[in-house]
Motif scaffolding. Sequence first.
Motif, PDB file in Angstrom:
ATOM      1  N   PHE A  16      65.918  53.367  24.340  1.00  0.00           N
ATOM      2  CA  PHE A  16      64.567  53.196  24.825  1.00  0.00           C
ATOM      3  C   PHE A  16      64.569  52.663  26.248  1.00  0.00           C
ATOM      4  O   PHE A  16      65.342  51.784  26.587  1.00  0.00           O
ATOM      5  CB  PHE A  16      63.793  52.189  23.955  1.00  0.00           C
ATOM      6  N   LYS A  17      63.662  53.195  27.046  1.00  0.00           N
ATOM      7  CA  LYS A  17      63.380  52.625  28.345  1.00  0.00           C
ATOM      8  C   LYS A  17      62.083  51.827  28.226  1.00  0.00           C
ATOM      9  O   LYS A  17      61.301  52.028  27.315  1.00  0.00           O
ATOM     10  CB  LYS A  17      63.179  53.745  29.383  1.00  0.00           C
ATOM     11  N   ARG A  18      61.838  50.939  29.168  1.00  0.00           N
ATOM     12  CA  ARG A  18      60.589  50.198  29.138  1.00  0.00           C
ATOM     13  C   ARG A  18      59.473  51.097  29.633  1.00  0.00           C
ATOM     14  O   ARG A  18      59.455  51.510  30.779  1.00  0.00           O
ATOM     15  CB  ARG A  18      60.673  48.953  30.011  1.00  0.00           C
ATOM     16  N   ASP A  19      58.547  51.400  28.736  1.00  0.00           N
ATOM     17  CA  ASP A  19      57.436  52.285  29.058  1.00  0.00           C
ATOM     18  C   ASP A  19      56.135  51.540  28.817  1.00  0.00           C
ATOM     19  O   ASP A  19      56.077  50.593  28.048  1.00  0.00           O
ATOM     20  CB  ASP A  19      57.448  53.529  28.159  1.00  0.00           C
ATOM     21  N   ARG A  20      55.099  51.995  29.466  1.00  0.00           N
ATOM     22  CA  ARG A  20      53.788  51.441  29.176  1.00  0.00           C
ATOM     23  C   ARG A  20      53.379  51.886  27.791  1.00  0.00           C
ATOM     24  O   ARG A  20      53.350  53.077  27.497  1.00  0.00           O
ATOM     25  CB  ARG A  20      52.766  51.943  30.193  1.00  0.00           C
ATOM     26  N   PRO A  21      52.981  50.969  26.900  1.00  0.00           N
ATOM     27  CA  PRO A  21      52.634  51.365  25.550  1.00  0.00           C
ATOM     28  C   PRO A  21      51.358  52.185  25.468  1.00  0.00           C
ATOM     29  O   PRO A  21      51.149  52.896  24.505  1.00  0.00           O
ATOM     30  CB  PRO A  21      52.457  50.015  24.829  1.00  0.00           C
ATOM     31  N   ASP A  22      50.495  52.090  26.464  1.00  0.00           N
ATOM     32  CA  ASP A  22      49.248  52.837  26.404  1.00  0.00           C
ATOM     33  C   ASP A  22      49.337  54.166  27.143  1.00  0.00           C
ATOM     34  O   ASP A  22      48.378  54.904  27.195  1.00  0.00           O
ATOM     35  CB  ASP A  22      48.098  52.004  26.995  1.00  0.00           C
ATOM     36  N   ARG A  23      50.496  54.472  27.700  1.00  0.00           N
ATOM     37  CA  ARG A  23      50.660  55.763  28.363  1.00  0.00           C
ATOM     38  C   ARG A  23      52.090  56.223  28.167  1.00  0.00           C
ATOM     39  O   ARG A  23      52.966  55.894  28.950  1.00  0.00           O
ATOM     40  CB  ARG A  23      50.316  55.663  29.849  1.00  0.00           C
ATOM     41  N   PRO A  24      52.347  57.024  27.100  1.00  0.00           N
ATOM     42  CA  PRO A  24      53.717  57.423  26.827  1.00  0.00           C
ATOM     43  C   PRO A  24      54.300  58.265  27.942  1.00  0.00           C
ATOM     44  O   PRO A  24      53.589  59.040  28.595  1.00  0.00           O
ATOM     45  CB  PRO A  24      53.583  58.241  25.529  1.00  0.00           C
ATOM     46  N   ALA A  40      50.636  59.730  20.738  1.00  0.00           N
ATOM     47  CA  ALA A  40      50.059  58.422  20.458  1.00  0.00           C
ATOM     48  C   ALA A  40      51.190  57.471  20.099  1.00  0.00           C
ATOM     49  O   ALA A  40      51.988  57.754  19.210  1.00  0.00           O
ATOM     50  CB  ALA A  40      49.056  58.512  19.315  1.00  0.00           C
ATOM     51  N   ILE A  41      51.282  56.362  20.817  1.00  0.00           N
ATOM     52  CA  ILE A  41      52.283  55.339  20.557  1.00  0.00           C
ATOM     53  C   ILE A  41      51.642  54.266  19.681  1.00  0.00           C
ATOM     54  O   ILE A  41      50.669  53.622  20.077  1.00  0.00           O
ATOM     55  CB  ILE A  41      52.800  54.715  21.870  1.00  0.00           C
ATOM     56  N   LEU A  42      52.179  54.081  18.487  1.00  0.00           N
ATOM     57  CA  LEU A  42      51.625  53.146  17.512  1.00  0.00           C
ATOM     58  C   LEU A  42      52.686  52.126  17.153  1.00  0.00           C
ATOM     59  O   LEU A  42      53.821  52.494  16.848  1.00  0.00           O
ATOM     60  CB  LEU A  42      51.170  53.890  16.250  1.00  0.00           C
ATOM     61  N   TYR A  43      52.328  50.855  17.177  1.00  0.00           N
ATOM     62  CA  TYR A  43      53.309  49.836  16.815  1.00  0.00           C
ATOM     63  C   TYR A  43      52.611  48.682  16.100  1.00  0.00           C
ATOM     64  O   TYR A  43      51.401  48.485  16.222  1.00  0.00           O
ATOM     65  CB  TYR A  43      54.079  49.339  18.036  1.00  0.00           C
ATOM     66  N   GLY A  44      53.403  47.930  15.340  1.00  0.00           N
ATOM     67  CA  GLY A  44      52.854  46.847  14.540  1.00  0.00           C
ATOM     68  C   GLY A  44      52.707  47.280  13.088  1.00  0.00           C
ATOM     69  O   GLY A  44      52.495  48.466  12.789  1.00  0.00           O
ATOM     70  N   LEU A  45      52.827  46.326  12.174  1.00  0.00           N
ATOM     71  CA  LEU A  45      52.837  46.641  10.743  1.00  0.00           C
ATOM     72  C   LEU A  45      51.569  47.351  10.291  1.00  0.00           C
ATOM     73  O   LEU A  45      51.621  48.444   9.716  1.00  0.00           O
ATOM     74  CB  LEU A  45      53.045  45.347   9.935  1.00  0.00           C
ATOM     75  N   HIS A  46      50.399  46.733  10.520  1.00  0.00           N
ATOM     76  CA  HIS A  46      49.150  47.310  10.016  1.00  0.00           C
ATOM     77  C   HIS A  46      48.836  48.648  10.683  1.00  0.00           C
ATOM     78  O   HIS A  46      48.348  49.583  10.030  1.00  0.00           O
ATOM     79  CB  HIS A  46      47.999  46.329  10.224  1.00  0.00           C
ATOM     80  N   THR A  47      49.118  48.748  11.966  1.00  0.00           N
ATOM     81  CA  THR A  47      48.839  49.984  12.701  1.00  0.00           C
ATOM     82  C   THR A  47      49.679  51.131  12.170  1.00  0.00           C
ATOM     83  O   THR A  47      49.164  52.233  11.896  1.00  0.00           O
ATOM     84  CB  THR A  47      49.121  49.780  14.200  1.00  0.00           C
ATOM     85  N   ALA A  92      61.406  46.316  21.622  1.00  0.00           N
ATOM     86  CA  ALA A  92      60.810  45.444  22.643  1.00  0.00           C
ATOM     87  C   ALA A  92      61.025  46.005  24.039  1.00  0.00           C
ATOM     88  O   ALA A  92      60.138  45.915  24.898  1.00  0.00           O
ATOM     89  CB  ALA A  92      61.391  44.039  22.533  1.00  0.00           C
ATOM     90  N   ARG A  93      62.193  46.608  24.297  1.00  0.00           N
ATOM     91  CA  ARG A  93      62.441  47.212  25.609  1.00  0.00           C
ATOM     92  C   ARG A  93      61.502  48.373  25.852  1.00  0.00           C
ATOM     93  O   ARG A  93      61.099  48.636  26.980  1.00  0.00           O
ATOM     94  CB  ARG A  93      63.896  47.687  25.717  1.00  0.00           C
ATOM     95  N   ARG A  94      61.154  49.070  24.811  1.00  0.00           N
ATOM     96  CA  ARG A  94      60.245  50.208  24.936  1.00  0.00           C
ATOM     97  C   ARG A  94      58.818  49.761  25.258  1.00  0.00           C
ATOM     98  O   ARG A  94      58.130  50.361  26.083  1.00  0.00           O
ATOM     99  CB  ARG A  94      60.252  51.004  23.622  1.00  0.00           C
ATOM    100  N   LEU A  95      58.379  48.685  24.610  1.00  0.00           N
ATOM    101  CA  LEU A  95      56.981  48.283  24.694  1.00  0.00           C
ATOM    102  C   LEU A  95      56.721  47.180  25.694  1.00  0.00           C
ATOM    103  O   LEU A  95      55.602  47.012  26.157  1.00  0.00           O
ATOM    104  CB  LEU A  95      56.496  47.827  23.303  1.00  0.00           C
ATOM    105  N   GLY A  96      57.741  46.394  26.005  1.00  0.00           N
ATOM    106  CA  GLY A  96      57.546  45.228  26.846  1.00  0.00           C
ATOM    107  C   GLY A  96      57.689  43.961  26.017  1.00  0.00           C
ATOM    108  O   GLY A  96      57.488  43.959  24.802  1.00  0.00           O
ATOM    109  N   PRO A  97      58.018  42.842  26.638  1.00  0.00           N
ATOM    110  CA  PRO A  97      58.351  41.622  25.903  1.00  0.00           C
ATOM    111  C   PRO A  97      57.180  40.974  25.185  1.00  0.00           C
ATOM    112  O   PRO A  97      57.377  40.185  24.261  1.00  0.00           O
ATOM    113  CB  PRO A  97      58.903  40.697  27.001  1.00  0.00           C
TER     114      PRO A  97
END
Length: 274
Positions: A16-24, A40-47, A92-97
Amino acid sequence: MSERNRKPPFRKKPDFKRDRPDRPPTGRRSGRAPVEADTAILYGLHTVEAALANPRRRIRALYATENAAKRLAADGIALKVTPQIVRPDEIARRLGPDAVHNGLLAEADPLDAPDLSELPAEGIVLVLDQITDPHNVGAILRSAAAFGVTALVTTARHSPEATGVLAKSASGALDYVPIVTVQNLARGLAALRERGFLLVGLDSEGDADLAATQLRSPLALVLGAEGKGLRQLTRETCDRTARLDLPGAIKSLNVSNAAALALYVATTRLHPRT
């Protein structure tokens, strides 16, 4: 190479590279097919769980830590694709810290947006007038799902994409509440009126407190962006405007909090408890 120095197999998973999660991102990355611009980039348990449970949602790829994969299994979530097991820091590297991903990230197709004419003429619809903050829109979606809102209507321009931060803030609501996109909000409001909706714009200088305003179903509650509020044409297109009178020293709310309060007031007015 000795067995002790050999790298574990998960190091050969996606780089993974660090990418903006709202713009793949687009383009090729080592060891992976390119991510398409409409992903669509989706992350987190409920999502992610809501996306996996939604039969209308196509999952392209799923990345999970070992613990997150066990959690999905324990929750009885049917997986649409085989998850790729990765370390938490790779996500985390993909989405940001600062992204709280709970060890889950999915790449998915965007959901098909219904046409305004396809909405049932019943219940409550939320209309957003150029609200651009993805955190706010996501929080509004979460409240909309909690109150059983029929749909959320927004504009094609001046609105955030239904991905990344918005999806995480919605906590799964993105897969419960349809989003209708219109090119011109005034015309969209007029179309709702033709279908029988009462159009009530929320404005700090509204004609009366929403709690004292006569409401009926189907109802469209129209919210404007923080600071500038409803645009003039939007306000003029509404059937009436209403405000939220607050008893405390602060008389204004964040737009997502205002949406939740307005939904509570409108729901209790339309469906009073006996």
